[in-house]
Design a protein around this motif. Structure first.
Motif, PDB file in Angstrom:
ATOM      1  N   ARG A  28      -6.664 -16.455  -5.686  1.00 36.17           N
ATOM      2  CA  ARG A  28      -7.626 -16.473  -6.583  1.00 36.17           C
ATOM      3  C   ARG A  28      -7.668 -14.665  -6.350  1.00 36.17           C
ATOM      4  N   GLY A  29      -8.432 -14.057  -7.816  1.00 35.73           N
ATOM      5  CA  GLY A  29      -8.767 -12.767  -7.712  1.00 35.73           C
ATOM      6  C   GLY A  29      -9.541 -12.163  -6.170  1.00 35.73           C
ATOM      7  N   PRO A  30     -10.612 -13.067  -5.550  1.00 34.75           N
ATOM      8  CA  PRO A  30     -10.558 -12.897  -4.632  1.00 34.75           C
ATOM      9  C   PRO A  30     -10.097 -12.288  -2.815  1.00 34.75           C
ATOM     10  N   THR A  31      -8.407 -13.135  -3.142  1.00 36.62           N
ATOM     11  CA  THR A  31      -7.546 -12.717  -1.690  1.00 36.62           C
ATOM     12  C   THR A  31      -6.841 -11.650  -2.890  1.00 36.62           C
ATOM     13  N   LEU A  32      -6.707 -11.678  -4.135  1.00 37.19           N
ATOM     14  CA  LEU A  32      -5.737 -10.531  -4.357  1.00 37.19           C
ATOM     15  C   LEU A  32      -6.406  -9.427  -3.269  1.00 37.19           C
ATOM     16  N   THR A  33      -7.689  -9.637  -4.516  1.00 38.42           N
ATOM     17  CA  THR A  33      -7.945  -7.744  -4.622  1.00 38.42           C
ATOM     18  C   THR A  33      -8.065  -7.165  -2.811  1.00 38.42           C
ATOM     19  N   PRO A  34      -8.402  -7.463  -1.349  1.00 38.07           N
ATOM     20  CA  PRO A  34      -8.429  -7.354  -0.897  1.00 38.07           C
ATOM     21  C   PRO A  34      -7.059  -6.527  -0.024  1.00 38.07           C
ATOM     22  N   ASN A  35      -5.841  -7.042  -1.197  1.00 33.49           N
ATOM     23  CA  ASN A  35      -4.832  -6.351  -0.827  1.00 33.49           C
ATOM     24  C   ASN A  35      -4.459  -5.330  -1.735  1.00 33.49           C
ATOM     25  N   VAL A  36      -4.448  -5.092  -2.382  1.00 35.83           N
ATOM     26  CA  VAL A  36      -4.345  -4.088  -3.304  1.00 35.83           C
ATOM     27  C   VAL A  36      -5.325  -3.097  -2.231  1.00 35.83           C
ATOM     28  N   ARG A  37      -6.387  -2.934  -2.538  1.00 39.36           N
ATOM     29  CA  ARG A  37      -7.545  -1.901  -1.518  1.00 39.36           C
ATOM     30  C   ARG A  37      -7.177  -1.640  -0.339  1.00 39.36           C
ATOM     31  N   ALA A  38      -6.404  -2.670   0.701  1.00 41.01           N
ATOM     32  CA  ALA A  38      -5.739  -1.867   1.455  1.00 41.01           C
ATOM     33  C   ALA A  38      -4.771  -1.353   1.822  1.00 41.01           C
ATOM     34  N   LYS A  39      -3.910  -1.321   0.588  1.00 39.46           N
ATOM     35  CA  LYS A  39      -2.978  -1.220   0.251  1.00 39.46           C
ATOM     36  C   LYS A  39      -3.359   0.852  -0.017  1.00 39.46           C
ATOM     37  N   TRP A  40      -4.292   0.925  -1.586  1.00 34.74           N
ATOM     38  CA  TRP A  40      -4.654   2.365  -1.842  1.00 34.74           C
ATOM     39  C   TRP A  40      -5.379   2.733  -0.908  1.00 34.74           C
ATOM     40  N   LEU A  41      -6.271   1.644  -0.408  1.00 35.64           N
ATOM     41  CA  LEU A  41      -7.191   3.143   0.559  1.00 35.64           C
ATOM     42  C   LEU A  41      -6.843   3.217   1.955  1.00 35.64           C
ATOM     43  N   SER A  42      -6.066   2.786   2.223  1.00 41.04           N
ATOM     44  CA  SER A  42      -5.043   3.170   4.086  1.00 41.04           C
ATOM     45  C   SER A  42      -3.862   4.603   3.075  1.00 41.04           C
ATOM     46  N   ARG A  43      -3.737   4.215   2.111  1.00 45.58           N
ATOM     47  CA  ARG A  43      -2.872   5.583   1.621  1.00 45.58           C
ATOM     48  C   ARG A  43      -3.580   6.713   1.008  1.00 45.58           C
ATOM     49  N   LEU A  44      -4.783   6.516   0.648  1.00 43.93           N
ATOM     50  CA  LEU A  44      -5.005   7.983   0.428  1.00 43.93           C
ATOM     51  C   LEU A  44      -6.750   8.436   0.712  1.00 43.93           C
ATOM     52  N   CYS A  45      -6.359   7.562   2.168  1.00 42.44           N
ATOM     53  CA  CYS A  45      -7.811   8.035   3.073  1.00 42.44           C
ATOM     54  C   CYS A  45      -7.875   9.187   3.683  1.00 42.44           C
ATOM     55  N   PRO A  46      -9.424   9.827   3.262  1.00 43.02           N
ATOM     56  CA  PRO A  46      -9.271  11.038   3.683  1.00 43.02           C
ATOM     57  C   PRO A  46      -9.208  11.780   4.909  1.00 43.02           C
ATOM     58  N   SER A  47      -9.069  12.475   5.338  1.00 42.83           N
ATOM     59  CA  SER A  47      -8.964  12.934   6.731  1.00 42.83           C
ATOM     60  C   SER A  47      -9.780  12.465   7.924  1.00 42.83           C
ATOM     61  N   ASP A  48     -11.136  12.397   7.256  1.00 41.08           N
ATOM     62  CA  ASP A  48     -12.757  12.533   7.978  1.00 41.08           C
ATOM     63  C   ASP A  48     -13.116  10.960   7.849  1.00 41.08           C
ATOM     64  N   LEU A  49     -11.998  10.074   7.516  1.00 42.30           N
ATOM     65  CA  LEU A  49     -12.494   8.691   7.284  1.00 42.30           C
ATOM     66  C   LEU A  49     -11.361   7.510   8.176  1.00 42.30           C
ATOM     67  N   LYS A  50     -11.745   6.410   8.862  1.00 45.84           N
ATOM     68  CA  LYS A  50     -10.930   5.641   9.852  1.00 45.84           C
ATOM     69  C   LYS A  50     -11.496   4.642   9.078  1.00 45.84           C
ATOM     70  N   ILE A  51     -10.334   3.790   7.928  1.00 46.12           N
ATOM     71  CA  ILE A  51     -10.975   2.827   7.432  1.00 46.12           C
ATOM     72  C   ILE A  51      -9.851   1.920   7.831  1.00 46.12           C
ATOM     73  N   THR A 104      -6.341   5.915  -7.964  1.00 47.20           N
ATOM     74  CA  THR A 104      -6.662   7.434  -6.895  1.00 47.20           C
ATOM     75  C   THR A 104      -8.017   7.147  -7.876  1.00 47.20           C
ATOM     76  N   ILE A 105      -8.794   6.544  -8.806  1.00 43.96           N
ATOM     77  CA  ILE A 105      -9.894   6.444  -9.615  1.00 43.96           C
ATOM     78  C   ILE A 105     -10.665   6.184  -8.895  1.00 43.96           C
ATOM     79  N   ILE A 106     -10.112   4.461  -7.747  1.00 43.82           N
ATOM     80  CA  ILE A 106     -11.203   3.372  -7.770  1.00 43.82           C
ATOM     81  C   ILE A 106     -11.229   3.853  -6.056  1.00 43.82           C
ATOM     82  N   SER A 107     -10.345   4.614  -5.592  1.00 45.21           N
ATOM     83  CA  SER A 107     -10.469   5.146  -4.240  1.00 45.21           C
ATOM     84  C   SER A 107     -11.467   5.654  -4.179  1.00 45.21           C
ATOM     85  N   THR A 108     -11.195   6.818  -5.027  1.00 48.54           N
ATOM     86  CA  THR A 108     -12.494   8.071  -5.152  1.00 48.54           C
ATOM     87  C   THR A 108     -13.997   6.989  -4.840  1.00 48.54           C
TER      88      THR A 108
END
Length: 349
Positions: free
Chosen positions: A30-53, A331-335
């Motif tokens: 279900r969604g609560p299991t799936l959304t963390p996977n997409v979030r992990a992928k894109w927040l890790s890819r797009l992470c700014p240099s002054d954040l550690k996620i 790119t929008i949601i990660s921001t």
């Protein structure tokens, strides 16, 4: 629970932000299991240099996407700003399933107001209603849709109508009764239902198999696009939605949506065919009071007939769906998430 800033050579200190969650994968997809996977992928890819996620799941859990790029840490490693996301193990106070804010020890009652995240304005209002929480501390960050997975392709015949959901309890929150009703009304149209987990109450809402209705269950998230892209229309039978990610993913594939205008659905699919003033079958003596009423089921049938009868309308809804789905681009949601993390950093000073 405290945090510190990691040292970084030749640059600003890193603010360490950790998502504490239960699982990345399980059969009940279900969604609560799936959304963390997409979030992990894109927040890790797009992470700014002054954040550690980082992400702290249960032992042995790994993300479904980009596992080599996603930083995994233990739940009790010191120094991280914790954001509890739908975690249930050993945290008994989290019974509502909301995304909790940083630095709450959920084994104890909330003793201070800290930043929280809601998936939609509707979700935010539910939190306000439940807790009388300060509205400025609740930040709306919708779920993202992965454009590398969900995108349009040329549709093949025959015309197929789809549905995504589950029947894990008798509240029938996803409107499981809608598709059998429509399958009987439109015997020449193919219907498909994708269940997060094998149906538990199948005999209640489908006492007899229908030749034009096919069932799927426990479909991995990365296989959903190939199913969704076959569909001519997605029927959402939902009676409530806080995020509606499956609706947005269908729209990103160019699939028009017919849905009740409830919960967060008008926030994410206003360009689609939404049905207002829907009612439940709560008449005295009703065997299933959580089902949509006969009048509401007829509204679904009428809306589907309208779309099936007009290729021009279908094309218009499809184009609008693709355009509106871009609001959920990573790119929008990660921001929004990064802005939230900076706000947490400032909140801690």
């Amino acid at each position: 629970m405290t945090h510190h800033l990691f040292k970084q050579k030749g640059g600003p200190p890193l603010f360490p932000f950790r998502f504490v969650l239960d699982r990345f994968q399980k059969a009940d997809a279900r969604g609560p299991t799936l959304t963390p996977n997409v979030r992990a992928k894109w927040l890790s890819r797009l992470c700014p240099s002054d954040l550690k996620i980082a992400f702290a799941p249960n032992a042995g859990e790994v993300p479904m996407y980009d596992p080599d790029q996603v930083k995994l840490v233990s739940k009790d490693e010191p120094g991280w700003w914790n954001h509890y996301f739908l975690i249930r193990n050993k945290l008994e106070n989290n019974k509502i399933g909301f995304s909790w804010g940083p630095n709450i020890d959920l084994k104890h009652p909330i003793h201070k107001t800290i930043p929280l995240v809601a998936n939609s304005v509707y979700h935010k209002n539910k939190i306000l209603e439940a807790w009388n929480y300060p509205t400025d501390k609740i930040h709306v960050i919708p779920n993202m849709v992965d454009p590398e997975l969900f995108f349009p392709k040329k549709r093949k015949k025959p015309i197929t109508i789809g549905w995504i959901g589950y029947d894990v309890d008798r509240r029938r929150i996803k409107g499981v009764e809608v598709i059998p009703y429509l399958a009987r009304k439109f015997p020449d149209v193919q219907f498909e239902m994708v269940h997060a987990v094998k149906p538990r109450y199948l005999k209640e809402w489908l006492p007899k198999e229908l030749p034009n209705l096919k069932m799927y269950y426990e479909v991995p998230h990365y296989k959903m696009p190939e199913i969704i892209r076959k569909w001519y229309v997605l029927i959402s039978g939902s009676k409530s939605e806080t995020g509606g990610t499956h609706i947005k993913e269908a729209m990103a594939c160019g699939v028009p949506v017919i849905a009740s205008a409830v919960g967060a659905i008008p926030e994410i699919a206003i360009s689609q065919m939404l049905l207002p003033e829907m009612t439940l079958n709560n008449s005295l003596g009703s065997k299933y009071p959580s089902n949509w009423s006969q009048e509401s089921l007829e509204r679904y049938a009428s809306a589907l007939d309208t779309v099936l009868s007009s290729h021009k309308l279908h094309e218009s809804l499809s184009k609008s769906a693709i355009i509106e789905s871009k609001n959920s681009d990573p790119t929008i949601i990660s921001t929004k998430w990064f802005e939230f993390m900076y706000m947490c950093r400032n909140h801690s000073r």
